[in-house]
Design a protein around this motif. Structure first.
Motif, PDB file in Angstrom:
ATOM      1  N   MET A   1      34.970  53.886  48.130  1.00 44.63           N
ATOM      2  CA  MET A   1      34.506  53.197  46.934  1.00 44.63           C
ATOM      3  C   MET A   1      35.491  53.451  45.785  1.00 44.63           C
ATOM      4  O   MET A   1      35.892  54.579  45.540  1.00 44.63           O
ATOM      5  CB  MET A   1      33.107  53.695  46.573  1.00 44.63           C
ATOM      6  N   ALA A   2      35.857  52.387  45.110  1.00 49.52           N
ATOM      7  CA  ALA A   2      36.820  52.483  44.015  1.00 49.52           C
ATOM      8  C   ALA A   2      36.160  53.073  42.770  1.00 49.52           C
ATOM      9  O   ALA A   2      34.993  52.820  42.485  1.00 49.52           O
ATOM     10  CB  ALA A   2      37.368  51.104  43.695  1.00 49.52           C
ATOM     11  N   THR A   3      36.934  53.850  42.047  1.00 43.35           N
ATOM     12  CA  THR A   3      36.434  54.407  40.792  1.00 43.35           C
ATOM     13  C   THR A   3      36.538  53.339  39.704  1.00 43.35           C
ATOM     14  O   THR A   3      37.256  52.344  39.851  1.00 43.35           O
ATOM     15  CB  THR A   3      37.253  55.639  40.356  1.00 43.35           C
ATOM     16  N   CYS A   9      42.118  49.285  36.027  1.00 39.55           N
ATOM     17  CA  CYS A   9      43.577  49.221  36.156  1.00 39.55           C
ATOM     18  C   CYS A   9      44.005  48.087  37.075  1.00 39.55           C
ATOM     19  O   CYS A   9      44.964  47.363  36.785  1.00 39.55           O
ATOM     20  CB  CYS A   9      44.126  50.555  36.629  1.00 39.55           C
ATOM     21  N   SER A  10      43.303  47.910  38.160  1.00 40.63           N
ATOM     22  CA  SER A  10      43.609  46.834  39.101  1.00 40.63           C
ATOM     23  C   SER A  10      43.421  45.468  38.439  1.00 40.63           C
ATOM     24  O   SER A  10      44.275  44.579  38.573  1.00 40.63           O
ATOM     25  CB  SER A  10      42.717  46.947  40.333  1.00 40.63           C
ATOM     26  N   ASN A  11      42.320  45.290  37.726  1.00 42.15           N
ATOM     27  CA  ASN A  11      42.070  44.010  37.061  1.00 42.15           C
ATOM     28  C   ASN A  11      43.118  43.715  35.988  1.00 42.15           C
ATOM     29  O   ASN A  11      43.586  42.586  35.857  1.00 42.15           O
ATOM     30  CB  ASN A  11      40.662  43.972  36.469  1.00 42.15           C
ATOM     31  N   LEU A  12      43.475  44.727  35.208  1.00 38.81           N
ATOM     32  CA  LEU A  12      44.511  44.522  34.194  1.00 38.81           C
ATOM     33  C   LEU A  12      45.834  44.136  34.849  1.00 38.81           C
ATOM     34  O   LEU A  12      46.542  43.244  34.369  1.00 38.81           O
ATOM     35  CB  LEU A  12      44.695  45.786  33.347  1.00 38.81           C
ATOM     36  N   VAL A  66      36.806  43.479  32.637  1.00 38.15           N
ATOM     37  CA  VAL A  66      37.700  44.227  33.526  1.00 38.15           C
ATOM     38  C   VAL A  66      37.009  45.345  34.297  1.00 38.15           C
ATOM     39  O   VAL A  66      37.623  45.959  35.162  1.00 38.15           O
ATOM     40  CB  VAL A  66      38.940  44.788  32.783  1.00 38.15           C
ATOM     41  N   VAL A  67      35.751  45.598  34.026  1.00 40.70           N
ATOM     42  CA  VAL A  67      35.049  46.669  34.741  1.00 40.70           C
ATOM     43  C   VAL A  67      34.372  46.170  36.020  1.00 40.70           C
ATOM     44  O   VAL A  67      33.823  46.957  36.776  1.00 40.70           O
ATOM     45  CB  VAL A  67      33.999  47.381  33.845  1.00 40.70           C
ATOM     46  N   THR A  68      34.440  44.867  36.269  1.00 43.11           N
ATOM     47  CA  THR A  68      33.805  44.282  37.448  1.00 43.11           C
ATOM     48  C   THR A  68      34.802  44.164  38.583  1.00 43.11           C
ATOM     49  O   THR A  68      35.835  43.507  38.447  1.00 43.11           O
ATOM     50  CB  THR A  68      33.215  42.899  37.117  1.00 43.11           C
TER      51      THR A  68
END
Length: 83
Positions: A1-3, A9-12, A66-68
Motif C-alpha cells: 500500500m502506497a503512503t 509525489c507521484s501525482n505531482l 493530489v492526495v487521491t
C-alpha cells in the motif's frame, strides 16, 4: 500500500510530465531550488504542505486532488500550462 507521501509525489510528477516540464522548469515556476523539486517528485523526503501547495499552484492543480491515488490526469489538472 502506497503512503500518502508516495501518492502526492507521484501525482505531482505525473502532472509535471503531462505539462512537459523539466524539474528545472518547474522549480523556476515555483521559485524554489531544483534540488527541492527533485526531492519532492522522487519522494526522497516528506514535503511540507507549503511546498506541495506552491507546486500545485504553479501547475494549476488543486492541492486536495493530489492526495487521491490513481486519479485520472483530466481530474487532476484544471488547465494546461502555456510555455
Amino acid at each position: 500500500m502506497a503512503t500518502l507521501t508516495d501518492i502526492v509525489c507521484s501525482n505531482l510528477n505525473r502532472v509535471r510530465i503531462e505539462h512537459d516540464l523539466s524539474t528545472r522548469e518547474l522549480a523556476a515556476r515555483c521559485n524554489m531550488p531544483q534540488k527541492t523539486v527533485h526531492s519532492v517528485l522522487t519522494a526522497a523526503h516528506v514535503p511540507k504542505l507549503d511546498t506541495i501547495d506552491q507546486m500545485c499552484r504553479s501547475m494549476f492543480v488543486q492541492p486536495q486532488a493530489v492526495v487521491t491515488e490513481s486519479l485520472p490526469l483530466n481530474m487532476l489538472m484544471s488547465r494546461r500550462i502555456g510555455k
